[in-house]
Every structure is written in C-alpha cells, then in structure tokens.
Design a protein around this motif. Sequence first.
Motif, mmCIF file in Angstrom:
data_model
loop_
_atom_site.group_PDB
_atom_site.id
_atom_site.type_symbol
_atom_site.label_atom_id
_atom_site.label_comp_id
_atom_site.label_asym_id
_atom_site.label_seq_id
_atom_site.Cartn_x
_atom_site.Cartn_y
_atom_site.Cartn_z
ATOM 1 N N HIS A 20 5.834 3.824 -0.921
ATOM 2 C CA HIS A 20 5.123 3.450 -2.032
ATOM 3 C C HIS A 20 3.907 3.551 -1.250
ATOM 4 N N LYS A 21 3.129 3.597 -0.041
ATOM 5 C CA LYS A 21 1.797 3.408 0.504
ATOM 6 C C LYS A 21 2.106 5.078 0.327
ATOM 7 N N HIS A 22 3.053 5.466 0.873
ATOM 8 C CA HIS A 22 2.282 7.239 1.321
ATOM 9 C C HIS A 22 1.834 8.053 -0.661
ATOM 10 N N GLY A 23 2.725 7.625 -1.506
ATOM 11 C CA GLY A 23 2.607 7.499 -2.582
ATOM 12 C C GLY A 23 0.909 7.324 -3.463
ATOM 13 N N SER A 63 -3.800 11.773 5.208
ATOM 14 C CA SER A 63 -1.917 11.479 4.503
ATOM 15 C C SER A 63 -1.532 11.548 6.750
ATOM 16 N N THR A 64 -1.656 11.313 7.642
ATOM 17 C CA THR A 64 -1.588 11.238 8.831
ATOM 18 C C THR A 64 -0.344 10.103 8.522
ATOM 19 N N LEU A 65 -0.838 9.189 8.807
ATOM 20 C CA LEU A 65 -0.430 7.940 8.733
ATOM 21 C C LEU A 65 0.960 7.298 8.156
ATOM 22 N N PRO A 66 0.209 6.927 6.339
ATOM 23 C CA PRO A 66 1.395 7.123 5.279
ATOM 24 C C PRO A 66 2.475 8.355 5.098
ATOM 25 N N ARG A 67 2.614 9.038 5.927
ATOM 26 C CA ARG A 67 3.014 10.288 6.059
ATOM 27 C C ARG A 67 3.967 10.583 7.661
ATOM 28 N N TYR A 68 3.810 9.631 8.436
ATOM 29 C CA TYR A 68 4.511 9.790 9.871
ATOM 30 C C TYR A 68 5.150 8.296 9.500
ATOM 31 N N SER A 69 4.715 6.978 9.015
ATOM 32 C CA SER A 69 5.498 6.164 8.789
ATOM 33 C C SER A 69 6.821 6.221 8.055
#
Lengths: 452, 333
Positions: A244-247, A184-190
């Motif tokens: 949306h990607k993070h979702g 989840s690091t990159l989806p959340r960081y962005s």
Amino acid sequence: MDPVLLARVQFAMTIMFHYIFPPLTIGLGWMIFMYNTRYQENGNLVFRQLAQFWTRIFAVTFVLGVVTGITMEFQFGTNWAGYSRFVGDIFGAPLAAEGVFAFFLESSFLGILLYGRKRVSQKLYWFSSLMVAVGATASAFWIVVANSWQQTPAGFEVVTEMVNGVEVQKAVLTNFWEAVFNPSTLPRYSHVITGAITVGVFFILGTSAWQVLKGRNTEFFRMSMRTAIVPCFAIILLTMIVGHKHGHQVAETQPAKLAAFEGIWETQTAAPLMLFGLPDQEGERNRFAVQVPGMVSLMVGGKFDTEIQGLKDFPPEDRPPVAIAFWAFHLMFYMGMWMAFIAFIGVIFWINKKLLDHRLYLKLCAFTVPVPFLANEVGWVAAEVGRQPWVVYNLLRTQDAISKSVPAGQVLASITMFTLIYALLFGLWIYLLRTQFKKGPDSIETLAAEVE
Amino acid sequence: MEALQIIWFLIIGILIIGYAILDGFDLGVGFWHLFAKKKGERTAFIHSIEPFWDGNEVWLVTAGGALFAAFPPVYATVFSGFYLAMMLVLLGLIFRAVGIEFRNKIESKTWVKVWDISFFVGSVLPTVVYGVAIGNLLQGLELDPIGDYTGSFFALLNPFALFCGVVGLAMFAHHGALYLSMKLEGEMAETASKWAQKAWYAFLFTLMPTLAYGVKFCISGDYRILPMIFIVLTLVVNSAAFMLNKKKKAKEAFLASSVTIAFLMLAVATALFPNMVPCTNNPEWSLTVFNSSSSQLTLLSMLIIAVIGMPIVLGYTYFIHRVFKDKVKVHKD
C-alpha cells in the motif's frame, strides 16, 4: 521479426523463469534460520529435522536460481547494449556490489550449510544459516536498487558527447546515495522482500499440507505446517501494508503507471476503483467496468477529493499497455487477498488446534502453493509493463535500448535454446522436489545418533 | 582520473584472474570427469569441488558486474559482439551446475550418466569459448563508430582464436588435474598427477605456437616490454609446476599452476593495454581504458566498495577452503 520484440520476449521469459527461485530461497532461508535458532536454543531434534529437510529443498532450488541468474547478468550486455551504454555509469555498480557484498557471502556459507554439518561447531553452523539468509536478502537489495533507478532515476545528469563523430547520450552519476536511495528504492525493496518471504512460508505450509493429505510422514509435516502458519499470516499482512505504501510512492513518482494500474483515463477527483473491466487502449475507455466510486482517491490521498491524473494527460506514445498493467496489478492484489484469507483461517484453526483435521483446509493450502509465486510474477509484470514505453522512466525508450549488432535470427535462436533448457530445468526441479518429499526427512533416531 | 581508470583496469584484471584460478580448477575437474571410469572416482571428483564451485562462479558474476560498472561500452560491445558465444557459455554453465548438484541426488545409472556427460560438456564448452574470446580481443574486432561489432559470428572462429581456445582448455585441464592430485587420496591422486603431466605437455605444445604468433600483438602494443616479461615468467613458473608435480608436491604444484595462470592473464592484459577492445577497421575507434570508462564519481564510489568488500571476500574464500581442507575419499564401487 521485430528485434525489439524478440529482445523483450527473451528478457521477459528469462527473468520470469529466474524469479521462480530467488523468492523461494529467500523465504526458505529465513525459515531454516528460524529452525536452526530453535534447535540452538532448546536442542529439540524436531527442529534439527525441520532445518535439515527444508535445507535440502533449498539446495535443489538454489542452484536453479544461480544458473538462471547468470543469464540475467549477461543479458544486459548481450541483448541490451544500447541500454548498457546509456546507464552503465549508474546501473553496473549495484550489480557489482551484489556480487561483492551478497553472492560471495551466500555461496560461501551455503557450502557450510550443505556440506559442512560435521565439520564446524553447532554455533558456526547456526551462524552460517543466518549468513545465507542475510546474503539472499542483501542480494535482493542491490537488484532492487538497480531496478528502482530505472523506475525513478535520481542522482544523475544526462550528458551528450561525441563518440567518433556520433552523438551519444548517457546518464552520468552525480550523487551516489541519491541514486542508491532513489525515491522508489525503499518502498519497493520492502514490498519485494516481504513478497519473497511470502513465497517461502506458503510453500512450507502448502507442500506440508499436501504431504499430510497423502499420509506421508504426517507427524513431521504437521509440525512443519504449525511452524509456518503464524509467519504466513504475519508476512502476508506486512506485504499488503508495505505494498500500500509502495502504491503511494507510485502515485507520486510515476502517475502514468498508477493510472494504468487502476485503468483511469480522465484526470479526476473521487477516482473510482475498478474491480473488473477491460481497458481499451485505442478507445481510451474501459469496457464492462465494475467500480467502487471514489476508492482510488481515498486510498492514494486519504480523502475523496484527491485528484488522480488520468492516462489522457499523457500523449498516446507515452502510455503503458493499460490492459496488461491493469490485470497484472489486479491479479496480484486478488491473490494477496486469497493468501490473507488462507492464513487468517489458518490462524483461527491454529488457536483452536484444529488446523490439521480439516481435509478441505489442507486441500486449500495445497492448492495455494503456486499462488504466491504467481502473485510475485504478476506484481513484477505490473511494475515493468507499467513503466513502458520507457526502459528508464522518461529518459530512454525500450526500443532504443537493444543491441543493434545482434541479428534477429540469433535472438530467435537463443529464445529457442532458453525455452528448451528452461522447460527441462523446470521439469527436473519438480521431479527432484517430489523425490525429496517422497523420501521425507531423516528420522529423529538417525539424527540422535548423528549428534552423539 | 587516469589513475582511477588504470586501477579499475587492474581490479577487473584481478577479478578475471581470480575467476580463472578458482573456477579454472573446477572447470578442469570437469574436463577429466569422463576420464575416470569408476563411479566412485567420479563421485569423489564432484565431492572435491562441491562446496566451492558456486563461490568460484561468483568471481565471474562480480567481474561481469564490475566491467559493466567501470567500462560500460566495453561490456556492451563484448557481450553483444560475442552473442552466440556468450549463449554457449551460459548453456555450459547451466548444465555443469545442474550436473554437479543433481548428479548425486538420485540413485539411477542412467541419471548419473546423463549428468556426468553434462558436467563434462558444460565444463569444456565455456573453457574453450573463454580462450576464443581472448584470442579475438587480442586480434581486435571490426566495429562501427559507437562500438557495435560489425563482423560475423564465423569471423570469430579464426585459427588464432581457436588455438587460444585449445590453450585455455589445456591450461585448465592441467590446473584441474593438479587440484585433483592435491585433493584426492591414494591411487586416484597418482592418476591425476599423471594426467597433469600429460596436460602440461599439451599446454606447452599449444602455447608455444600461439605465443609465437601472439608476440606480434605484444610488440605492436604500447608497453611491449611488460607482456614479454610476463610471458617469460609464465614459462618459468609453469616449468616449476611440472617439476613440483613430478616430485609429488601436489599443493605446491597447484600453487605454481595458479601463478602461471595469473602471469599469462597479465601478459594478455598488458599486451592489450591501454586498449580493451582494439578496433581493426579503424584503430581510432578502439575502446580503451581512457575513452570507455565510467565517470570519476562512479569509479571512486566503486573503488570504495571494492576496498571494503574484497578483503572480506578473500576472507570467506580462505575460510571455506580451511573448513573443507581435508582430502576427499574415493569409494570403490
């Protein structure tokens, strides 16, 4: 009083107060860098004026971010000793890295940005403003790494060892990069960074609109608005896309959390999107639900027959508080929509050059100032409450993470202390912001004299 | 593995020493703030530390993060055990930071006065608590098998620990006064130099009895010779600081004071080693460098981070002090 509840109240309160400031400084930092760049390019003093004024706002905000941030770093140890012992092998490294790679950078160059205008070359000044923005953005990275590991732990194993005859469990690092770049690091960081910049740009747009309405330094604040409107539109769209990607990632890695966000109880295909409703934890159903059929399945999997896992698949003691997660998530979503609407209208007005003549629009912008702050806050509430009852997802329960040696009375005392101090700090912040806005920027003539 | 553990003990030591030397001078300036009677002098005090204090505090944040990462049980035990003390430190750090940054933002007598006091209290409070904390670590704490502190808050306020708190205050007062005498001009620099002399005596007279009592921790440790050497060095370099100050060599005196702080901290570190938190009720439960560290992989990964990062950090620190190397003017009003 329940010590777990007290520790949680204190953490929630201190982190939510802290999080008023960093997103604003991240967003302002990049806008200030943009102003300095434009000034560097064309020597137009208006940009120097913009950079100078918003740097003052930045300074007042930054110090509050710093002092409330130290509280956070201490608090893992003071209130969450159980947590610290369990995750220390993994969780401490990003915090240390944040200090080494981000805070030193940011604080050193901020010194130049605030006090060194006349001491360094124009180029070095410009570079300092870049480094301040980079530093703020980098510090968010390490914090999101640490928090993402709590959401989707990776690169570790849990070992049990005997400590003085007591069995103790802890997570031990097995792969550094897997832990840093956990799923989840990159989806959340962005999403965190775009969300943070949203706060900064809408703050410039809204507070400037308010000044124009009041008739203070209207030339200057009209210019501020003009520089903010396109960034507002671009960044809110980007925030929504990466959100949306993070979702998608949440659906894949934390299904119970997604089910709570959407209020889905039964595992099903064609899962509906509930626009409004009151999830009932005990009754395992939603009241007053207003739903769009099939939408959640469509958004998660791209087609209606995507199966979505429902909350009933998880034992009741492993489910997050559904109503809070649901509403925090939905409020974030609705506020995002509102900001997109404001920015969209703004862009149309901007193209037609009418942006600043509509008093109604100026008012709407001014009222929108708190919205991105709140959207960021409830977004984090959704993320953190959605992870419950775990402090480290599926590994450590929140109730097992607190400091057992700290009496509840002492926590209550510190909560009282923080409430009083933070209320005072908030009042001071607003007061100083108002003073700065009233004072306005230095005049172009003053700046011209300064350059010569 | 043992080498890595020792290296990390040293790195944390270096971070704490860096913090003590750097934030030490601005905490010390905070102590003297109310001794300056004129508004212009106080403003000059603030200007002398304005570009630096935030970077200096990052040393504390990094030391805290590094302790958490390298020795999680120690971080957990110390921070939860010293709960109320930590809250006082936070209270102090909040008020001094806000005082420094907000004081000069508004032209009002009351406003300035409130932040002057807040800067003073916010500087003195953490300084004393740091000393008290070190005093308690040297004596050891009452722990349960997992390492949770089982004593009371008031047990932390014992005479030796309180003495250490006063020593800390005098040490930073000395350090801060030397900084001011180096950084300011004219009359105010003279005054600061005199303050440094007074603080030096206070430091020495509180340090001696504390050492006399503290020697027992040195000789009961595993490396009795090392802390003794560092104590001797502390006293020698500290005397040099006094002489240099007397000869009006402000910069050199400040450097000598910095080295004094480093040696005293090294004396504490070597007196403790290999313990980090000695346990009084059962010595076997003590948290040591060897039983409380993170895994080898974590220590190694972090070492790489430190090796890459710390030279850059030292570079920034040097650079910013160069940019702001000029003396600060004292305006008369």
